[in-house]
Design a protein around this motif. Structure first.
Motif, mmCIF file in Angstrom:
data_model
loop_
_atom_site.group_PDB
_atom_site.id
_atom_site.type_symbol
_atom_site.label_atom_id
_atom_site.label_comp_id
_atom_site.label_asym_id
_atom_site.label_seq_id
_atom_site.Cartn_x
_atom_site.Cartn_y
_atom_site.Cartn_z
ATOM 1 N N THR A 285 0.812 -1.221 0.000
ATOM 2 C CA THR A 285 0.000 0.000 0.000
ATOM 3 C C THR A 285 0.845 1.270 0.000
ATOM 4 O OG1 THR A 285 -0.219 -0.171 2.395
ATOM 5 C CG2 THR A 285 -2.012 -1.079 1.066
ATOM 6 N N VAL A 286 1.995 1.263 0.655
ATOM 7 C CA VAL A 286 2.866 2.442 0.669
ATOM 8 C C VAL A 286 3.395 2.722 -0.734
ATOM 9 C CG1 VAL A 286 5.026 3.399 1.560
ATOM 10 C CG2 VAL A 286 3.525 2.110 3.083
ATOM 11 N N ILE A 287 3.919 1.672 -1.378
ATOM 12 C CA ILE A 287 4.466 1.842 -2.722
ATOM 13 C C ILE A 287 3.354 2.214 -3.698
ATOM 14 C CG2 ILE A 287 5.599 0.650 -4.646
ATOM 15 C CD1 ILE A 287 7.142 -0.975 -2.536
ATOM 16 N N GLU A 288 2.216 1.548 -3.564
ATOM 17 C CA GLU A 288 1.097 1.839 -4.458
ATOM 18 C C GLU A 288 0.660 3.297 -4.338
ATOM 19 O OE1 GLU A 288 -3.054 -0.314 -5.683
ATOM 20 O OE2 GLU A 288 -2.645 -0.093 -3.541
ATOM 21 N N SER A 289 0.572 3.819 -3.123
ATOM 22 C CA SER A 289 0.126 5.210 -2.959
ATOM 23 C C SER A 289 1.145 6.192 -3.536
ATOM 24 C CB SER A 289 -0.143 5.522 -1.481
ATOM 25 O OG SER A 289 1.061 5.498 -0.753
ATOM 26 N N LEU B 205 3.223 5.601 -6.105
ATOM 27 C CA LEU B 205 3.313 5.476 -7.551
ATOM 28 C C LEU B 205 2.027 5.825 -8.294
ATOM 29 C CD1 LEU B 205 5.396 2.182 -7.841
ATOM 30 C CD2 LEU B 205 6.196 4.535 -8.081
ATOM 31 N N LYS B 206 0.934 5.932 -7.574
ATOM 32 C CA LYS B 206 -0.355 6.197 -8.203
ATOM 33 C C LYS B 206 -0.286 7.486 -9.015
ATOM 34 C CE LYS B 206 -5.236 6.320 -7.355
ATOM 35 N NZ LYS B 206 -6.304 6.093 -6.447
ATOM 36 N N ASP B 207 -0.753 7.425 -10.247
ATOM 37 C CA ASP B 207 -0.845 8.564 -11.175
ATOM 38 C C ASP B 207 0.510 9.151 -11.558
ATOM 39 O OD1 ASP B 207 -3.645 8.347 -11.147
ATOM 40 O OD2 ASP B 207 -3.763 9.609 -9.361
ATOM 41 N N LYS B 208 1.609 8.410 -11.404
ATOM 42 C CA LYS B 208 2.918 8.901 -11.828
ATOM 43 C C LYS B 208 3.357 8.126 -13.061
ATOM 44 C CE LYS B 208 4.323 10.784 -7.509
ATOM 45 N NZ LYS B 208 4.962 10.562 -6.274
ATOM 46 N N ILE B 209 4.032 8.803 -13.951
ATOM 47 C CA ILE B 209 4.544 8.193 -15.166
ATOM 48 C C ILE B 209 6.042 7.986 -14.978
ATOM 49 C CG2 ILE B 209 4.926 8.495 -17.631
ATOM 50 C CD1 ILE B 209 2.396 10.290 -17.612
ATOM 51 N N LEU B 210 6.453 6.735 -15.061
ATOM 52 C CA LEU B 210 7.868 6.392 -14.912
ATOM 53 C C LEU B 210 8.342 5.770 -16.224
ATOM 54 C CD1 LEU B 210 7.650 4.688 -11.406
ATOM 55 C CD2 LEU B 210 8.123 7.085 -11.904
ATOM 56 N N LEU C 21 10.453 6.696 -1.284
ATOM 57 C CA LEU C 21 10.505 5.289 -0.856
ATOM 58 C C LEU C 21 11.670 5.053 0.100
ATOM 59 C CD1 LEU C 21 9.672 3.319 -4.129
ATOM 60 C CD2 LEU C 21 8.359 3.288 -2.011
ATOM 61 N N LEU C 22 12.825 5.604 -0.220
ATOM 62 C CA LEU C 22 13.984 5.451 0.668
ATOM 63 C C LEU C 22 13.712 6.059 2.037
ATOM 64 C CD1 LEU C 22 17.085 6.117 -1.624
ATOM 65 C CD2 LEU C 22 16.339 3.957 -0.633
ATOM 66 N N THR C 23 13.090 7.220 2.058
ATOM 67 C CA THR C 23 12.759 7.880 3.326
ATOM 68 C C THR C 23 11.828 7.006 4.154
ATOM 69 O OG1 THR C 23 13.020 10.034 2.266
ATOM 70 C CG2 THR C 23 11.792 9.983 4.355
ATOM 71 N N ILE C 24 10.790 6.472 3.521
ATOM 72 C CA ILE C 24 9.819 5.624 4.231
ATOM 73 C C ILE C 24 10.488 4.347 4.730
ATOM 74 C CG2 ILE C 24 7.744 4.211 3.919
ATOM 75 C CD1 ILE C 24 6.733 6.463 2.032
#
Length: 177
Positions: free
Chosen positions: A139-143, A145-150, A166-169
């Motif tokens: 859920t952390v990663i999903e939130s 990355l949501k709506d981001k274009i990589l 992500l590193l901070t979390i």
């Protein structure tokens, strides 16, 4: 010219008189040809295992029309005394033409099949396949990355920022443990 497994066994018996041979075909997700090779002693095994494997490859495997069977041939070299680890390693790690297994204790052929073939092959049903494809997202990663274009080739600003978040979390969660 068509060869049967019986022809191959007769060729093997004629070429390698100090060995006994047997053959079984296992139906397990397809037809699995299995040869059992019994040398009189370990010296004969060491001197002839490659020649036997080559004979089976040329006189039997090369004539198989079923690709599954051709890729799943087992050769059990069965000897009633322990053999040197180096020889066992050399034979079992030879990848040409077939899977080779040394059995240096007296167990029956059906037990060898169960131990070395059936237990090593896992048949997955369609239902299991569907279950294994169900992935629970983090859920952390999903939130993040949501709506981001990589992009794959060039790192975008969004990718860099998301990576830093992500590193901070991760560091924060690591410190909490």
């Amino acid at each position: 010219m068509s060869y049967s497994v019986n022809d191959t066994i007769e060729i093997l018996k004629d070429k390698f008189r100090n060995f006994r041979f047997n053959f079984k075909e296992i139906e397990f997700g397809g037809s699995i040809p299995t040869f059992f090779i019994y040398p009189e002693n370990d010296k004969l095994l060491e001197e002839n295992w490659i020649k036997i494997a080559d004979t089976i490859a040329v006189d039997f495997q090369a004539r198989l029309l079923d690709e599954f069977s051709a890729w799943n041939i087992y050769l059990f070299y069965v000897i009633d005394i322990p053999i040197r680890k180096e020889l066992k390693y050399k034979i079992e790690n030879d990848t040409f033409s077939s899977r080779k297994i040394i059995v240096d204790n007296t167990i029956d052929e059906d037990s060898m099949i169960t131990e070395h073939i059936i237990n090593n092959i896992t048949v997955i049903s369609d239902e299991d396949e569907i279950k294994s494809n169900e992935i629970e997202p983090n859920t952390v990663i999903e939130s993040l990355l949501k709506d981001k274009i990589l992009k794959r080739v060039n790192t975008t600003k969004a990718a860099s920022e998301t990576y830093k978040e992500l590193l901070t979390i991760i560091k924060k969660n690591k410190d909490e443990v």
